[in-house]
Motif scaffolding. Structure first.
Motif, PDB file in Angstrom:
ATOM      1  N   GLU A   6       0.847  -1.180   0.000  1.00 29.35           N
ATOM      2  CA  GLU A   6       0.000   0.000   0.000  1.00 29.35           C
ATOM      3  C   GLU A   6       0.888   1.237   0.000  1.00 29.35           C
ATOM      4  OE1 GLU A   6      -3.338   0.026  -0.152  1.00 29.35           O
ATOM      5  OE2 GLU A   6      -3.405  -2.150  -0.182  1.00 29.35           O
ATOM      6  N   ARG A   7       0.580   2.195  -0.873  1.00 28.93           N
ATOM      7  CA  ARG A   7       1.409   3.399  -0.945  1.00 28.93           C
ATOM      8  C   ARG A   7       1.137   4.326   0.218  1.00 28.93           C
ATOM      9  NH1 ARG A   7       3.035   7.383  -5.863  1.00 28.93           N
ATOM     10  NH2 ARG A   7       4.096   8.876  -4.534  1.00 28.93           N
ATOM     11  N   PHE A   8      -0.119   4.443   0.655  1.00 29.20           N
ATOM     12  CA  PHE A   8      -0.478   5.358   1.736  1.00 29.20           C
ATOM     13  C   PHE A   8      -0.809   4.581   2.997  1.00 29.20           C
ATOM     14  CE2 PHE A   8      -1.202   7.755  -2.100  1.00 29.20           C
ATOM     15  CZ  PHE A   8      -0.619   8.968  -1.799  1.00 29.20           C
ATOM     16  N   GLU A   9      -0.349   5.129   4.127  1.00 28.32           N
ATOM     17  CA  GLU A   9      -0.563   4.507   5.430  1.00 28.32           C
ATOM     18  C   GLU A   9      -1.150   5.566   6.368  1.00 28.32           C
ATOM     19  OE1 GLU A   9       2.370   2.967   8.960  1.00 28.32           O
ATOM     20  OE2 GLU A   9       2.984   2.632   6.883  1.00 28.32           O
ATOM     21  N   VAL A  10      -2.184   5.190   7.127  1.00 24.64           N
ATOM     22  CA  VAL A  10      -2.776   6.107   8.104  1.00 24.64           C
ATOM     23  C   VAL A  10      -1.901   6.067   9.354  1.00 24.64           C
ATOM     24  CG1 VAL A  10      -4.800   6.610   9.518  1.00 24.64           C
ATOM     25  CG2 VAL A  10      -5.089   5.728   7.196  1.00 24.64           C
ATOM     26  N   ILE A  11      -1.328   7.234   9.731  1.00 19.15           N
ATOM     27  CA  ILE A  11      -0.460   7.275  10.907  1.00 19.15           C
ATOM     28  C   ILE A  11      -1.128   7.986  12.080  1.00 19.15           C
ATOM     29  CG2 ILE A  11       1.689   7.036   9.631  1.00 19.15           C
ATOM     30  CD1 ILE A  11       2.088  10.047   9.842  1.00 19.15           C
ATOM     31  N   TYR A  12      -2.275   8.645  11.841  1.00 16.87           N
ATOM     32  CA  TYR A  12      -3.040   9.289  12.911  1.00 16.87           C
ATOM     33  C   TYR A  12      -4.496   9.331  12.481  1.00 16.87           C
ATOM     34  CZ  TYR A  12      -4.631  12.686  16.348  1.00 16.87           C
ATOM     35  OH  TYR A  12      -5.301  13.311  17.368  1.00 16.87           O
ATOM     36  N   ASN A  13      -5.397   9.039  13.407  1.00 16.44           N
ATOM     37  CA  ASN A  13      -6.816   9.008  13.112  1.00 16.44           C
ATOM     38  C   ASN A  13      -7.575   9.593  14.298  1.00 16.44           C
ATOM     39  OD1 ASN A  13      -9.253   8.461  11.929  1.00 16.44           O
ATOM     40  ND2 ASN A  13      -9.143   6.253  12.214  1.00 16.44           N
ATOM     41  N   GLU A  14      -8.512  10.517  14.016  1.00 14.87           N
ATOM     42  CA  GLU A  14      -9.268  11.172  15.081  1.00 14.87           C
ATOM     43  C   GLU A  14     -10.671  11.471  14.555  1.00 14.87           C
ATOM     44  OE1 GLU A  14      -7.491  14.405  17.710  1.00 14.87           O
ATOM     45  OE2 GLU A  14      -8.590  15.555  16.194  1.00 14.87           O
ATOM     46  N   GLY A  15     -11.678  11.387  15.420  1.00 19.53           N
ATOM     47  CA  GLY A  15     -13.062  11.667  15.042  1.00 19.53           C
ATOM     48  C   GLY A  15     -13.761  10.412  14.574  1.00 19.53           C
ATOM     49  N   ASN A  16     -15.085  10.462  14.630  1.00 26.80           N
ATOM     50  CA  ASN A  16     -15.861   9.275  14.275  1.00 26.80           C
ATOM     51  C   ASN A  16     -16.755   9.477  13.057  1.00 26.80           C
ATOM     52  OD1 ASN A  16     -17.969  10.822  15.244  1.00 26.80           O
ATOM     53  ND2 ASN A  16     -18.158   9.688  17.160  1.00 26.80           N
ATOM     54  N   GLY A  17     -16.853  10.690  12.539  1.00 31.22           N
ATOM     55  CA  GLY A  17     -17.672  10.948  11.370  1.00 31.22           C
ATOM     56  C   GLY A  17     -19.136  11.179  11.676  1.00 31.22           C
ATOM     57  N   LEU A  18     -19.564  10.914  12.909  1.00 30.97           N
ATOM     58  CA  LEU A  18     -20.959  11.130  13.280  1.00 30.97           C
ATOM     59  C   LEU A  18     -21.117  12.426  14.060  1.00 30.97           C
ATOM     60  CD1 LEU A  18     -21.843   7.479  14.330  1.00 30.97           C
ATOM     61  CD2 LEU A  18     -22.414   8.636  12.183  1.00 30.97           C
ATOM     62  N   SER A  19     -20.451  12.511  15.202  1.00 29.07           N
ATOM     63  CA  SER A  19     -20.549  13.721  16.025  1.00 29.07           C
ATOM     64  C   SER A  19     -19.371  14.664  15.809  1.00 29.07           C
ATOM     65  CB  SER A  19     -20.650  13.344  17.503  1.00 29.07           C
ATOM     66  OG  SER A  19     -19.497  12.644  17.909  1.00 29.07           O
ATOM     67  N   SER A  20     -18.344  14.196  15.141  1.00 31.33           N
ATOM     68  CA  SER A  20     -17.185  15.048  14.838  1.00 31.33           C
ATOM     69  C   SER A  20     -16.570  14.595  13.519  1.00 31.33           C
ATOM     70  CB  SER A  20     -16.150  14.979  15.964  1.00 31.33           C
ATOM     71  OG  SER A  20     -15.631  13.678  16.071  1.00 31.33           O
ATOM     72  N   PRO A  21     -15.980  15.525  12.772  1.00 30.43           N
ATOM     73  CA  PRO A  21     -15.360  15.158  11.486  1.00 30.43           C
ATOM     74  C   PRO A  21     -14.219  14.164  11.676  1.00 30.43           C
ATOM     75  CG  PRO A  21     -15.459  17.548  11.737  1.00 30.43           C
ATOM     76  CD  PRO A  21     -15.849  16.953  13.043  1.00 30.43           C
ATOM     77  N   VAL A  22     -13.986  13.363  10.652  1.00 27.63           N
ATOM     78  CA  VAL A  22     -12.861  12.430  10.649  1.00 27.63           C
ATOM     79  C   VAL A  22     -11.628  13.194  10.197  1.00 27.63           C
ATOM     80  CG1 VAL A  22     -11.904  10.369   9.571  1.00 27.63           C
ATOM     81  CG2 VAL A  22     -14.322  10.444  10.182  1.00 27.63           C
ATOM     82  N   ARG A  23     -10.548  13.087  10.967  1.00 30.10           N
ATOM     83  CA  ARG A  23      -9.278  13.714  10.635  1.00 30.10           C
ATOM     84  C   ARG A  23      -8.199  12.632  10.643  1.00 30.10           C
ATOM     85  NH1 ARG A  23     -12.331  16.548  13.878  1.00 30.10           N
ATOM     86  NH2 ARG A  23     -11.414  15.726  15.768  1.00 30.10           N
ATOM     87  N   LYS A  24      -7.483  12.540   9.540  1.00 30.67           N
ATOM     88  CA  LYS A  24      -6.436  11.529   9.414  1.00 30.67           C
ATOM     89  C   LYS A  24      -5.167  12.180   8.884  1.00 30.67           C
ATOM     90  CE  LYS A  24      -9.609   7.795   8.331  1.00 30.67           C
ATOM     91  NZ  LYS A  24      -9.960   6.728   7.400  1.00 30.67           N
TER      92      LYS A  24
END
Length: 61
Positions: A6-24
């Motif tokens: 995989e070329r891209f790797e998620v190194i930080y993840n925050e938020g759930n997409g329901l009550s707050s935006p997803v930030r990666k």
């Protein structure tokens, strides 16, 4: 058959997409450049993270 890298790797993840935006923070494993991805509902955006000099922020390997 070899597993495809995989070329891209998620190194930080925050938020759930329901009550707050997803930030990666995504890491481009080919170049070491970090990107910020934000998703909120049906909208989203992607931009490179920059240092103080305006150069792309690189992952320390």
């Amino acid at each position: 058959m070899a597993k495809k890298e995989e070329r891209f790797e998620v190194i930080y993840n925050e938020g759930n997409g329901l009550s707050s935006p997803v930030r990666k923070v995504l890491l481009d494993t080919a170049t070491g450049v970090q990107y910020l991805f934000v998703e909120d509902g049906y909208a989203g955006g992607l931009c490179p993270l920059l240092d103080r000099e305006g150069k792309p922020l690189l992952w320390n390997v």
